[in-house]
Design an enzyme around this catalytic site. Sequence first.
Site, PDB file in Angstrom:
ATOM      1  N   GLN A  75      47.632  47.104  35.876  1.00  0.00           N
ATOM      2  CA  GLN A  75      47.292  45.699  36.006  1.00  0.00           C
ATOM      3  C   GLN A  75      46.943  45.175  34.614  1.00  0.00           C
ATOM      4  O   GLN A  75      46.431  45.902  33.763  1.00  0.00           O
ATOM      5  CB  GLN A  75      46.120  45.491  36.977  1.00  0.00           C
ATOM      6  N   SER A  76      47.183  43.880  34.387  1.00  0.00           N
ATOM      7  CA  SER A  76      47.194  43.359  33.020  1.00  0.00           C
ATOM      8  C   SER A  76      45.811  43.148  32.428  1.00  0.00           C
ATOM      9  O   SER A  76      45.655  43.200  31.209  1.00  0.00           O
ATOM     10  CB  SER A  76      47.968  42.034  32.972  1.00  0.00           C
ATOM     11  N   SER A  77      44.783  42.887  33.202  1.00  0.00           N
ATOM     12  CA  SER A  77      43.486  42.525  32.648  1.00  0.00           C
ATOM     13  C   SER A  77      42.382  43.171  33.461  1.00  0.00           C
ATOM     14  O   SER A  77      42.579  43.615  34.596  1.00  0.00           O
ATOM     15  CB  SER A  77      43.297  41.004  32.631  1.00  0.00           C
TER      16      SER A  77
END
Length: 689
Positions: free
Chosen positions: A20-22
């Site tokens: 997941q990106s963040s």
Amino acid sequence: MNEKIRAQHLTRKAMLYVRQSSAYQVSHNLESQKLQYAMQDRLHQLGWNEIEVIDEDLGRSAAGTQTRTGFERMVAEVCLGHVGAVAAREVSRFARNSREWQQLVEVCRIVDTVLVDQETVYAPRQSNDRLLLGLKGSLNEYELDLLRQRSLEARREKAKRGELVVAAPVGYCKTEDQRLEKDPDLRVQDAIRSVFRQFGAIGSVRQTLLWFLEHGLQLPACTPRGEIQWKRPSYGTVYRILTNPIYGGAYAYGKTECTINYEGGEPRKRDRRKPRNEWLALIPNAHDGYVQWDEFERIQCAINGNLRLAGHAGAPKNGEALLAGLLRCRRCASKLTLHYTGNRHDALRYSCHRGWLDKGQPRCIAFGGTRADAAIAEAVLQVVQPAAIEAAMVAREEETLKQDEVLAALQRDLQAARYTAQRAQKQYDAADPDNRLVADELERRWNDALLRVEEVESRIEQQSRTSGQTPPAQPDEFADLAAALESIWPQADARLKKRIVRTLIHEVVVDVDNATSEIVLVIHWKGGVHTEIRVPRRRRGENTTHTSREAIDAVRQLVRICPDLVIAGVLNRNDLRTGRGNFWTQERVTALRSHHQIPVYSSERRAAEGWMTLTEAAAFVGVSPGTLRLAVERNEIVAEHPLPNGPWIFNRNSLGGDAVSELVARARARRGYPTKPMAQQGSLDLSST
């Protein structure tokens, strides 16, 4: 089973990539995590028994700016031929940049590894699948750029209107309608205002910091959770407060930009502070500031002026050079540089050689700086003498205000410490006494809070005594200040003298007149007036260091009773040095006498002229040395005392008056005589048995 999956694929393990990106997505988008981990069931259905889950990159973006150790480990395993399939919920989880995506596809094609997502299975060795994977990678990258561009444009438009408040600095709070308002804590407000007040009085960021450290005052800081924490200030804390436009009541956005550079094949982010004309938004008077915008602009000019760059004099330093950073060459308009020479690096020399360093041009001018500094100092003293009394009164009042401000800050600290102690007491009273694990900790916190209260109270008491020792300023105290200013100037601090000079003088244009051997100084005063001063240039071989007049006069008097070796010891005991700062020796005293034509010590001349020391004079008069010295201090007898830690000098002619006779009579009247002659007195012999 899918026809693209063969036996050689199933004999190797499958790797499931979860990302997941963040950090926000990791904490809040929990359903997305569950769907990605659920891909293990799909891999089991496709025939794999050994499945390795790689979730090391949770919270890391795949745009190519962050190092993803999990992705790198997965690619390494694929290169070794240990992996039959790499899987992800969506192929965009692998990468959102063409470089890493094409690398993964090419490696899978070489070692014959398939890619699996929730929809289908891709065999990179097949042209159609490889084309489809390439299109999906390009679409993923384009999607990311499009989303980023839309978000950035919306963010910029909102910032141009002054409605985008990302975070509030210390001293401000962000409201629900995206505005900034001052922190309701008055202690925080007063601390921020004190930073601006002290800089206005001192004029230097570092000296402002040292003032806070000297008085042991703390400044507020924001924690990652948005709470206020009081701690010892640092240079960065003070500098950020003084240079942030928010404290001047202005809204500012786009002060920095992030650039990506590749070092060793790895992307590296670099933040660059942009000049003001490149900021995206700057809206003065957008909210209530701690200082007015005009005052904030003056502070920025003062901070920039402290930088030692071209066109700036720089902040005052501890060096003795008075004109450092103020001299400009009349021939090439460059700033002159300063050099300290000599054995002790105390000789000043200004030179202009920027043209030679930068362009290979001939050197312009160079000269010794001692006489130039003295001439400028004399001109400055002539200007400030009429206002000396007024300036001294203002300085005394400012000192009193500074002491009051320290006391007020300590009072605020005491109030906060008492509140913390009361809260700790309430927590301790509310705890169950039988639960000692909790009660002991709460009791310790309460004791620490009480110790803090006691510490602040003692500091307030000490500061109150210090403030009470400073009487209010009276004009009569400074009546003689204007006349004594020239004598005070040499002992003043070098930084203080430089600040006075920079307050009055904008710059000094200098040139050397070779025809007359003079240094031409054109002073550009701050008010627009120009003054020209000509100073004789020091000739080659001319000595600019001179022995003090005190030492010369002392030698002139001491040669009446002392030889050169004794005189050298007396001068050293009184911390008098030669013109070059050396200790005195017999040879140096002899050279000084020869230069000033002082006669050498002679015992015959001493006896003929009647010069005596204190011991000799006391024996001549018939009293003790202490009695004679006290009479001299009462001005009853004339004597000379050239140096505090040196001998007294008497003359036989001054020891024959009525004052000496009265002194002898008084001394004999106080003297006690035995009742019997010394020859008839017995001795007291005490037996030891």
